[in-house]
Design a protein around this motif. Sequence first.
Motif, PDB file in Angstrom:
ATOM      1  N   LEU A 109      27.983  11.537  20.409  1.00 26.55           N
ATOM      2  CA  LEU A 109      26.835  10.677  20.125  1.00 26.55           C
ATOM      3  C   LEU A 109      25.574  11.491  19.880  1.00 26.55           C
ATOM      4  O   LEU A 109      24.648  11.034  19.221  1.00 26.55           O
ATOM      5  CB  LEU A 109      26.607   9.708  21.289  1.00 26.55           C
ATOM      6  N   ALA A 110      25.560  12.710  20.411  1.00 24.64           N
ATOM      7  CA  ALA A 110      24.413  13.604  20.189  1.00 24.64           C
ATOM      8  C   ALA A 110      24.620  14.477  18.958  1.00 24.64           C
ATOM      9  O   ALA A 110      23.791  15.340  18.671  1.00 24.64           O
ATOM     10  CB  ALA A 110      24.202  14.485  21.420  1.00 24.64           C
ATOM     11  N   GLY A 111      25.739  14.280  18.257  1.00 29.70           N
ATOM     12  CA  GLY A 111      25.984  15.068  17.059  1.00 29.70           C
ATOM     13  C   GLY A 111      26.634  16.401  17.333  1.00 29.70           C
ATOM     14  O   GLY A 111      26.563  17.313  16.523  1.00 29.70           O
ATOM     15  N   LEU A 112      27.296  16.559  18.499  1.00 27.79           N
ATOM     16  CA  LEU A 112      28.005  17.793  18.828  1.00 27.79           C
ATOM     17  C   LEU A 112      29.493  17.583  18.629  1.00 27.79           C
ATOM     18  O   LEU A 112      29.984  16.455  18.707  1.00 27.79           O
ATOM     19  CB  LEU A 112      27.739  18.192  20.286  1.00 27.79           C
ATOM     20  N   ILE A 113      30.237  18.655  18.384  1.00 25.95           N
ATOM     21  CA  ILE A 113      31.682  18.522  18.237  1.00 25.95           C
ATOM     22  C   ILE A 113      32.385  18.760  19.563  1.00 25.95           C
ATOM     23  O   ILE A 113      33.587  18.562  19.683  1.00 25.95           O
ATOM     24  CB  ILE A 113      32.242  19.489  17.165  1.00 25.95           C
ATOM     25  N   ALA A 114      31.654  19.198  20.603  1.00 25.21           N
ATOM     26  CA  ALA A 114      32.216  19.393  21.939  1.00 25.21           C
ATOM     27  C   ALA A 114      31.073  19.535  22.925  1.00 25.21           C
ATOM     28  O   ALA A 114      29.918  19.701  22.542  1.00 25.21           O
ATOM     29  CB  ALA A 114      33.116  20.637  21.983  1.00 25.21           C
ATOM     30  N   GLU A 115      31.416  19.422  24.222  1.00 21.57           N
ATOM     31  CA  GLU A 115      30.393  19.563  25.258  1.00 21.57           C
ATOM     32  C   GLU A 115      29.895  21.003  25.363  1.00 21.57           C
ATOM     33  O   GLU A 115      30.586  21.936  24.995  1.00 21.57           O
ATOM     34  CB  GLU A 115      30.964  19.142  26.608  1.00 21.57           C
ATOM     35  N   GLU A 116      28.683  21.145  25.876  1.00 25.53           N
ATOM     36  CA  GLU A 116      28.116  22.461  26.134  1.00 25.53           C
ATOM     37  C   GLU A 116      27.759  22.572  27.609  1.00 25.53           C
ATOM     38  O   GLU A 116      27.617  21.572  28.299  1.00 25.53           O
ATOM     39  CB  GLU A 116      26.833  22.661  25.312  1.00 25.53           C
ATOM     40  N   ASP A 117      27.628  23.794  28.072  1.00 21.24           N
ATOM     41  CA  ASP A 117      27.086  24.001  29.409  1.00 21.24           C
ATOM     42  C   ASP A 117      25.981  25.049  29.344  1.00 21.24           C
ATOM     43  O   ASP A 117      25.789  25.707  28.328  1.00 21.24           O
ATOM     44  CB  ASP A 117      28.171  24.399  30.417  1.00 21.24           C
ATOM     45  N   LEU A 118      25.262  25.183  30.448  1.00 19.01           N
ATOM     46  CA  LEU A 118      24.057  26.015  30.470  1.00 19.01           C
ATOM     47  C   LEU A 118      24.356  27.483  30.202  1.00 19.01           C
ATOM     48  O   LEU A 118      23.556  28.179  29.586  1.00 19.01           O
ATOM     49  CB  LEU A 118      23.370  25.852  31.838  1.00 19.01           C
ATOM     50  N   ASN A 119      25.518  27.956  30.648  1.00 16.83           N
ATOM     51  CA  ASN A 119      25.831  29.379  30.540  1.00 16.83           C
ATOM     52  C   ASN A 119      26.629  29.725  29.284  1.00 16.83           C
ATOM     53  O   ASN A 119      27.134  30.842  29.155  1.00 16.83           O
ATOM     54  CB  ASN A 119      26.623  29.818  31.778  1.00 16.83           C
ATOM     55  N   GLU A 120      26.739  28.799  28.379  1.00 20.04           N
ATOM     56  CA  GLU A 120      27.547  29.030  27.183  1.00 20.04           C
ATOM     57  C   GLU A 120      26.866  30.039  26.247  1.00 20.04           C
ATOM     58  O   GLU A 120      25.639  30.002  26.082  1.00 20.04           O
ATOM     59  CB  GLU A 120      27.753  27.704  26.454  1.00 20.04           C
ATOM     60  N   LEU A 165      25.329  31.879  22.985  1.00 24.06           N
ATOM     61  CA  LEU A 165      24.521  31.321  21.910  1.00 24.06           C
ATOM     62  C   LEU A 165      25.362  30.937  20.704  1.00 24.06           C
ATOM     63  O   LEU A 165      25.222  29.836  20.152  1.00 24.06           O
ATOM     64  CB  LEU A 165      23.450  32.345  21.501  1.00 24.06           C
ATOM     65  N   MET A 166      26.264  31.823  20.270  1.00 29.22           N
ATOM     66  CA  MET A 166      27.060  31.561  19.070  1.00 29.22           C
ATOM     67  C   MET A 166      27.976  30.354  19.264  1.00 29.22           C
ATOM     68  O   MET A 166      28.175  29.567  18.332  1.00 29.22           O
ATOM     69  CB  MET A 166      27.890  32.799  18.708  1.00 29.22           C
ATOM     70  N   ASP A 167      28.520  30.175  20.475  1.00 31.96           N
ATOM     71  CA  ASP A 167      29.389  29.020  20.739  1.00 31.96           C
ATOM     72  C   ASP A 167      28.609  27.719  20.631  1.00 31.96           C
ATOM     73  O   ASP A 167      29.087  26.731  20.061  1.00 31.96           O
ATOM     74  CB  ASP A 167      30.021  29.129  22.132  1.00 31.96           C
ATOM     75  N   SER A 168      27.392  27.709  21.175  1.00 32.37           N
ATOM     76  CA  SER A 168      26.547  26.511  21.082  1.00 32.37           C
ATOM     77  C   SER A 168      26.186  26.209  19.633  1.00 32.37           C
ATOM     78  O   SER A 168      26.170  25.055  19.201  1.00 32.37           O
ATOM     79  CB  SER A 168      25.263  26.698  21.900  1.00 32.37           C
ATOM     80  N   MET A 169      25.890  27.261  18.861  1.00 33.37           N
ATOM     81  CA  MET A 169      25.554  27.062  17.452  1.00 33.37           C
ATOM     82  C   MET A 169      26.734  26.476  16.672  1.00 33.37           C
ATOM     83  O   MET A 169      26.559  25.585  15.837  1.00 33.37           O
ATOM     84  CB  MET A 169      25.125  28.402  16.830  1.00 33.37           C
TER      85      MET A 169
END
Length: 480
Positions: A280-291, A293-297
Amino acid sequence: MTTETNEIVQTLTTESSPSVRPDYGSEIIGIIRGNLSPKVMQSRLEDYHGNDIAQVMEHLTPADRRKLYRVCTVEMLADVFEYIDEDSAGVYLEAMDIQKAAGVISELETDTAVDVLHEISKEKRGLIIELLKPDIRDDIRLIASFDEDEIGSRMTTNFISIRENLSIKEAMKELIRQAKQNDNISTLFTVDEHNEFYGAVDLKDLITADSSDSLEGLTTTSFPYVYANESIDDCIDKLKDYGEDFIPVLDNGNRLLGVITAQSVIEVVDDEMGEDYARLAGLIAEEDLNEPLMDSMKKRLPWLIVLLGLGIAVSAVVGVFESVVAQLTLIMAFQSLILDMAGNVGTQSLAVTIRVLTDENLTFRRKLHLVTKEMKVGFFNGALLSGISVVLIGCYIMFFKRKAAVFSFAVSGCIGASLVLAMLISSAVGTLIPLFFKKIKIDPAVASGPLITTVNDLVAVVTYYGISKLLLIDLLKFAG
């Protein structure tokens, strides 16, 4: 206590919620860092819940954790590891003595053990598995054989299984025998000679039954069950609808493989809600704080590229109405109002539709009712807000922009009409898009908030400038 310990205790106190449960962090850290003998330290730590110790693990130094591993029994450590996320548990297990690590894995629920083993190095994983008892090793390999999106990957083999033709006395003996290895005993599952699932017996019913009663009479043969290779998405509704402590998991031959515990059901539902929220936020998977940078991108970029294309389309449509903007520059000031309201309404309809679509038995009639209802809500809310906008914007243009009353209220009337139409269409879009995705077997949550908002921007721009051209320029001949 040392300054470092005080800082950690302060952090734990801040993070915890006293209204929910007491904070034992300072006490546990004090025990671990104290000078008590191993026996006394173990006895003191046994008084705390595994979750309380799990909460302080990340605040302990590697030396503190090694001390904890040596002092605690494998049963105590397994209780703690049940409340630690798999990523952290893998890190902690890597630093543990191989024999003790194998002991902890043996005591964990099988599904948890599989998840933790996936997080440690291949070399150490192999050594740990070799040290496990054959039956535990086979259970772990069984669960590991299922894909992570199959319900079998979340089951545990910690359950009691008895033959359906036993007497009450024989069933009690079998319960006592199996309870030494399995502690999930509130419900017993009955099987036939081929290990095919037959039904379930409540522990209370069994222990209060007379020896003359039959096990058949105590057995619930309509007990819910799922198949191991069913997808988690397909099973969620079935799992949520029953208040059972355990739900049996069968293979395609209807043989009993394991059970899904109530805790696993909660985790499954929480994970799926997290994934839907991410989409719903436009992400293809969940993220966490320690992820990294490239994975979040990578998770955010795919939808952003799609939305960039749609955003360019919206800008191109505005360019089509360049002549309208040139003649009536004032209307540009209210474009964001129409776009924001259309986007908000569409997102509200999307949220309602996603929630309704969790019902797999939704009929065409109910879908039609949903679309009609959302459009009615959009229309009447739009009409109410339109009336307010006509008055307020008309007065604003007349008094602050020093325009004639006819012109001022013609513009505000145009904005009001655009608002009604845009909100009506946006309600329909926010409902129909997820219904369409569901129809073509795509998770409707991918019709995410950003997507709906951008589509509704396109709808709002066409509506607003189209009505402005027809009403203000073509009909009323206003310009400049």
